[in-house]
Design an enzyme around this catalytic site. Structure first.
Site, PDB file in Angstrom:
ATOM      1  N   HIS A  74      48.330  44.627  41.646  1.00 46.10           N
ATOM      2  CA  HIS A  74      49.019  43.713  40.728  1.00 46.10           C
ATOM      3  C   HIS A  74      49.819  44.506  39.706  1.00 46.10           C
ATOM      4  CE1 HIS A  74      45.915  40.457  41.518  1.00 46.10           C
ATOM      5  NE2 HIS A  74      45.186  41.524  41.774  1.00 46.10           N
ATOM      6  N   TYR A  75      50.801  43.850  39.087  1.00 51.30           N
ATOM      7  CA  TYR A  75      51.270  44.341  37.784  1.00 51.30           C
ATOM      8  C   TYR A  75      50.858  43.331  36.725  1.00 51.30           C
ATOM      9  CZ  TYR A  75      55.648  41.515  38.407  1.00 51.30           C
ATOM     10  OH  TYR A  75      56.566  40.536  38.623  1.00 51.30           O
ATOM     11  N   THR A  76      50.742  43.835  35.482  1.00 56.90           N
ATOM     12  CA  THR A  76      50.224  42.958  34.424  1.00 56.90           C
ATOM     13  C   THR A  76      51.313  42.087  33.805  1.00 56.90           C
ATOM     14  OG1 THR A  76      50.575  44.641  32.720  1.00 56.90           O
ATOM     15  CG2 THR A  76      48.419  44.622  33.820  1.00 56.90           C
ATOM     16  N   GLU A 130      45.034  46.425  38.519  1.00 58.27           N
ATOM     17  CA  GLU A 130      46.162  45.974  37.702  1.00 58.27           C
ATOM     18  C   GLU A 130      46.911  47.202  37.210  1.00 58.27           C
ATOM     19  OE1 GLU A 130      47.529  43.087  36.881  1.00 58.27           O
ATOM     20  OE2 GLU A 130      46.001  41.531  37.200  1.00 58.27           O
ATOM     21  N   HIS A 180      49.399  41.069  45.342  1.00 57.95           N
ATOM     22  CA  HIS A 180      49.060  39.698  44.955  1.00 57.95           C
ATOM     23  C   HIS A 180      50.031  38.719  45.628  1.00 57.95           C
ATOM     24  CE1 HIS A 180      47.438  37.158  41.326  1.00 57.95           C
ATOM     25  NE2 HIS A 180      46.933  36.799  42.483  1.00 57.95           N
ATOM     26  N   ASP A 223      53.981  39.667  42.070  1.00 52.49           N
ATOM     27  CA  ASP A 223      53.548  41.044  41.790  1.00 52.49           C
ATOM     28  C   ASP A 223      52.818  41.651  42.986  1.00 52.49           C
ATOM     29  OD1 ASP A 223      51.384  39.134  41.042  1.00 52.49           O
ATOM     30  OD2 ASP A 223      50.273  40.908  40.425  1.00 52.49           O
TER      31      ASP A 223
HETATM   32 ZN   LIG Z   1      48.557  39.580  40.086  1.00 54.21          ZN
END
Ligand SMILES: [Zn+2]
Length: 281
Positions: free
Chosen positions: A55-57, A119, A168, A178
């Site tokens: 993921h990225y935040t 993340e 994700h 993401d």
């Molecule tokens: Zn995510």
């Protein structure tokens, strides 16, 4: 004989001591039955972690830490965007972190239960506070190297298959984009950590599809075979476009418009072995 009065136990102290003994006995009782976990051991078992989700935040480091540690969302690891970047473990790997949400891949649903979540601090494609236009943000090389190292370590320890190292956007394409089209999937693939098509297979399929792009029904079939949850109705509706775009963000990052085209078809064929028509040439 002189007795030091401080050495004498008054009745209260004895009662206290007996109380402690009783509590220890009771607590011992609460620990459960005695289990022999060494004499007989099974050979058949694997890790509960079957998937690795990236993921990225979409927010800065401070907000990322606050949200992931204090709100109803979390991840096992957080990779920062500092110089040099750092890795924080926020949730132990044997616990379930809440990062995937409503999700599906290859017949598995709700992937929080059997995945490890990473993340990464990256602002994603949100417009910047300084008036910056919405555009995906690159992952700095040092951060990428640390991500590769972390993924390699987790994959090795849990024996996670390359086709199960996902974004994700793969497992929730209707809600999430993401880690985005700038995520270094190819770099992970070069390490053998992510499923990647053979270039020769892509070229062979693309030459064939140049004469005619397969119908939407075929794309839906191939995307489902690859692992996506996608309806099989043959219409190029918005949900189907989002799934195609999610696939393109990983395998054809230069163009992720959600449009079914010859190159996307060729990538799907190279990855799934599914040809249109459904037979090998
Ligand atoms: Zn995510």
């Amino acid at each position: 004989m002189q007795i030091d009065p401080t050495q004498r136990r008054p009745l209260g102290a004895w009662l206290k001591w007996c109380g402690l003994l009783l509590s220890a006995w009771l607590l011992g009782g609460c620990a459960g039955p005695r289990i022999d976990s060494t004499t007989h051991r099974a050979v058949s078992h694997d890790s509960r972690a079957q998937f690795l989700i990236l993921h990225y935040t979409a927010v800065d480091l401070e907000s990322s830490i606050r949200i992931l540690t204090q709100q109803r969302v979390s991840s096992h690891y957080l990779v920062t965007d500092e110089q040099p970047p750092r890795i924080y473990r926020l949730v132990d790997e044997d616990r379930r972190a809440w990062h995937a949400g409503i999700s599906a891949w290859d017949g598995h649903a709700m992937l929080n239960g059997n995945s490890i979540g990473i993340e990464i601090v990256n602002l994603g494609n949100a417009p910047g506070p300084d008036g910056r236009e919405a555009a995906f943000q690159p992952y700095p090389p040092e951060q990428v190297e640390l991500i590769v190292e972390l993924v390699r370590d987790i994959v090795k320890r849990h024996q996670i298959r390359p086709d199960r190292v996902l974004g994700h956007s793969d497992i929730a394409p209707q809600r999430k984009v993401d880690p985005g089209p700038l995520f270094p999937w190819k770099r992970l693939a070069d390490e053998g950590l992510v499923l990647w098509p053979k270039q020769a297979d892509v070229q062979q399929a693309q030459a064939r599809y140049a004469a005619g792009v397969p119908p939407v029904q075929w794309f839906q079939q191939a995307l489902a075979k690859h692992g996506f949850l996608v309806a099989q109705h043959g219409e190029l509706d918005e949900p189907t476009r989002r799934v195609i775009a999610a696939f393109q963000m990983k395998y054809r990052q230069a163009k992720y418009d959600g449009q079914p085209d010859a190159e996307t078809a060729a990538l799907l064929t190279a990855l799934t072995g599914l040809w249109h028509p459904a037979k090998a040439p």
